[in-house]
Design a protein around this motif. Structure first.
Motif, PDB file in Angstrom:
ATOM      1  N   ALA A   1       1.393  -6.273   2.167  1.00  0.00           N
ATOM      2  CA  ALA A   1       0.733  -5.498   3.222  1.00  0.00           C
ATOM      3  C   ALA A   1       0.431  -6.389   4.417  1.00  0.00           C
ATOM      4  O   ALA A   1       0.275  -7.603   4.288  1.00  0.00           O
ATOM      5  CB  ALA A   1      -0.547  -4.868   2.689  1.00  0.00           C
TER       6      ALA A   1
ATOM      7  N   VAL B   1      -6.967   1.619  -3.407  1.00  0.00           N
ATOM      8  CA  VAL B   1      -5.653   2.213  -3.689  1.00  0.00           C
ATOM      9  C   VAL B   1      -5.431   2.312  -5.187  1.00  0.00           C
ATOM     10  O   VAL B   1      -5.095   3.354  -5.725  1.00  0.00           O
ATOM     11  CB  VAL B   1      -4.542   1.363  -3.034  1.00  0.00           C
ATOM     12  CG1 VAL B   1      -3.185   1.909  -3.411  1.00  0.00           C
ATOM     13  CG2 VAL B   1      -4.724   1.372  -1.525  1.00  0.00           C
TER      14      VAL B   1
ATOM     15  N   ILE C   1      -6.987   3.760   3.993  1.00  0.00           N
ATOM     16  CA  ILE C   1      -7.329   2.429   3.495  1.00  0.00           C
ATOM     17  C   ILE C   1      -8.633   1.918   4.100  1.00  0.00           C
ATOM     18  O   ILE C   1      -9.316   1.066   3.526  1.00  0.00           O
ATOM     19  CB  ILE C   1      -6.167   1.443   3.781  1.00  0.00           C
ATOM     20  CG1 ILE C   1      -6.298   0.191   2.926  1.00  0.00           C
ATOM     21  CG2 ILE C   1      -6.124   1.091   5.253  1.00  0.00           C
ATOM     22  CD1 ILE C   1      -6.078   0.436   1.470  1.00  0.00           C
TER      23      ILE C   1
ATOM     24  N   ASN D   1       3.087  -1.868   5.691  1.00  0.00           N
ATOM     25  CA  ASN D   1       3.759  -2.576   4.605  1.00  0.00           C
ATOM     26  C   ASN D   1       4.861  -3.469   5.166  1.00  0.00           C
ATOM     27  O   ASN D   1       5.570  -3.075   6.100  1.00  0.00           O
ATOM     28  CB  ASN D   1       4.354  -1.586   3.601  1.00  0.00           C
ATOM     29  CG  ASN D   1       3.288  -0.923   2.755  1.00  0.00           C
ATOM     30  OD1 ASN D   1       2.395  -1.585   2.233  1.00  0.00           O
ATOM     31  ND2 ASN D   1       3.376   0.393   2.612  1.00  0.00           N
TER      32      ASN D   1
ATOM     33  N   ILE E   1       0.862  -1.191   0.000  1.00  0.00           N
ATOM     34  CA  ILE E   1       0.000   0.000   0.000  1.00  0.00           C
ATOM     35  C   ILE E   1       0.893   1.235   0.000  1.00  0.00           C
ATOM     36  O   ILE E   1       1.825   1.335   0.792  1.00  0.00           O
ATOM     37  CB  ILE E   1      -0.894   0.023   1.259  1.00  0.00           C
ATOM     38  CG1 ILE E   1      -1.695  -1.270   1.382  1.00  0.00           C
ATOM     39  CG2 ILE E   1      -1.844   1.223   1.233  1.00  0.00           C
ATOM     40  CD1 ILE E   1      -2.398  -1.432   2.710  1.00  0.00           C
TER      41      ILE E   1
END
Length: 470
Positions: A457, A417, A410, A451, A402
């Motif tokens: 992720a 995204v 998010i 991340n 991400i």
């Protein structure tokens, strides 16, 4: 008039005047009492001095009731003096100052209460509207008859002074209250003027102008803090309106796409004759889009109920490891279909207090999200961890990760995204992570996204342990 009396400005001024009036009455009463006491004290000192002088003069005479010329002259200099002696069994006046000749005041003096038990008694009486102060001295010289000495003083100056003070007080109090009311009304108007401006400006701020803010007075007082609070509230309203607009636009967009697909599929199918297999394929496509719309409608309804506070969590002891195990088993066929490997770390069988159904939803949404964004041949990792006060579920993937600037957004509704990341997967509604974040927050936990250093992720759910373990 009725509207004015209901204003805060009028009520503040009225209460101020009432308090001021009460204070002035108390102060005036105390002031008049002190003034009267002071004047009477000065008067009494002079009378007492004259009484002592009269005793000295009488001590120079003999035991009889006749006075020498020297005594008479000296007593006349003392002002209003009367002397009575006990003759033939009763008190008879044997001396009167020239000022008291043929005055009915002697009858009034004789009628005063007997003060024989007091060596020097001070009395006040009224005669023909005039106030008098009298010092009564009982004299018992050795070998002489009992005698009573009256030293009189008219209280005209004292009474006149007190009358002037009372008159001034009764005239000045209303004037002072009127001036105070007008001044207080003006001052309260100036003090409340910022509030009036705030009311006027707040009325001008509508839904389409929530970007406006109230001007700060520049002083950190009650008005300044009120402006700061209102500006923060307007900011929250602006964010809520913007979120509602985005939500409506995103929901419309999400509904438009499957509806357009259904419309196109129906139009193409009706344009020309189709084989049974083609009709079946078209119906399957329509069914998939209908399922998507239904899923979107269910998620929207769920979030609407959550926003209205009508969704209630049932807090019961729950084995979080059992939920993770069940959801992984349910998602394995989908992962295998898309060529993904699911690895599960050691499970921690500890209980937390929560709603089992909603916690199933959280783990399911996180696994679905990880599978959706992991390319073929990748891995989905599920782990659990325990802290002294909480239990954690960690879902990771080996996808593209991400962008850092999107980590905080998010969990926003309908936020994606990069749509290109899901081009090989079945599109979702964009509400799964938002629902998961809401459920975790209702359980007093946290949901964080980060991340992985090696790529991909990680989503970490932290939930407080049950009361037995906390």
């Amino acid at each position: 008039m009725k509207r004015i009396t209901r204003t805060l400005r009028f009520r503040l001024t009225a209460w101020y005047c009432i308090a001021l009036a009460a204070g002035m009455v108390v102060f005036g009463g105390v002031l008049l009492g002190l003034a009267e006491r002071h004047l009477m004290t000065n008067h009494d000192e002079a009378i007492s001095l004259r009484g002592a002088t009269a005793l000295q003069i009488l001590a120079q005479g003999g035991p009889g009731h006749d006075f020498t010329p020297w005594q008479t002259t000296r007593l006349a200099r003392l002002g209003k003096v009367a002397i009575a002696q006990n003759l033939v069994g009763r008190d008879l006046v044997v001396y009167e100052s020239p000022e008291l000749y043929n005055a009915s005041i002697m009858d009034r003096i004789s009628a005063l209460p007997n003060s024989e038990g007091e060596p020097n008694a001070l009395r006040t009486f009224v005669q023909n509207g005039d106030y008098w102060r009298v010092l009564i001295i009982h004299r018992h010289p050795p070998g002489a008859r009992h005698s009573t000495i009256w030293i009189l003083e008219e209280l005209g100056a004292v009474d006149a002074t007190l009358k002037r003070l009372r008159l001034a007080f009764f005239h000045l109090v209303p004037v002072g209250l009127l001036v105070s009311f007008l001044g207080g009304y003006m001052l309260s108007g100036r003090a409340l003027a910022p509030v009036t401006r705030i009311i006027t400006l707040t009325k001008e701020i509508e839904a389409h102008s929530l970007d406006r803010r109230l001007p700060h007075p520049g002083v950190d007082d009650e008005i300044g803090r009120l402006v700061d609070t209102l500006n923060r509230m307007i900011g929250r309203l602006e964010n809520a309106f913007e979120a509602m607009k985005r939500f409506t636009a995103d929901a419309s967009h999400e509904l438009r796409s499957p509806l357009a697909t259904i419309r196109n599929t129906i139009d193409v199918t009706l344009e020309q004759a189709r084989t049974p297999q083609e009709q079946e394929a078209a119906l399957r496509s329509v069914g998939e889009e209908v399922d998507r719309i239904r899923s979107l409608a269910e998620d929207l309804l769920l979030l609407a109920r959550a926003d209205s506070g009508r969704m209630v969590m049932q807090a019961r002891p729950v084995d979080l490891a059992f939920i993770v195990e069940a959801q992984v088993e349910a998602r394995l066929p989908q992962a295998e279909e898309w060529g993904l490997e699911v690895q599960v770390g050691p499970l921690i069988h500890d209980e937390i207090l929560g709603d089992e159904g909603w916690l199933h939803q959280v783990v399911s949404n996180l696994l679905s999200n990880a599978i959706k964004y992991t390319p073929r041949g990748g891995k989905v990792l599920v782990d659990m961890a325990r802290t002294p006060q909480a239990l954690q579920v960690i879902v990771s993937d080996t996808g593209p990760g991400i962008p850092e600037e999107d980590l905080e957004r998010i969990f926003d509704r309908f936020y994606r995204v990069d749509p290109s990341r899901t081009r090989t997967r079945a599109p979702g509604t964009g509400l799964g992570l938002a629902i998961a974040a809401w459920v975790v927050a209702e359980h007093h936990g946290t949901l964080r996204a980060a991340n992985r250093p090696e790529g991909g992720a990680t989503f970490t759910v932290t939930l407080p342990l049950g009361a037995a373990h906390a």
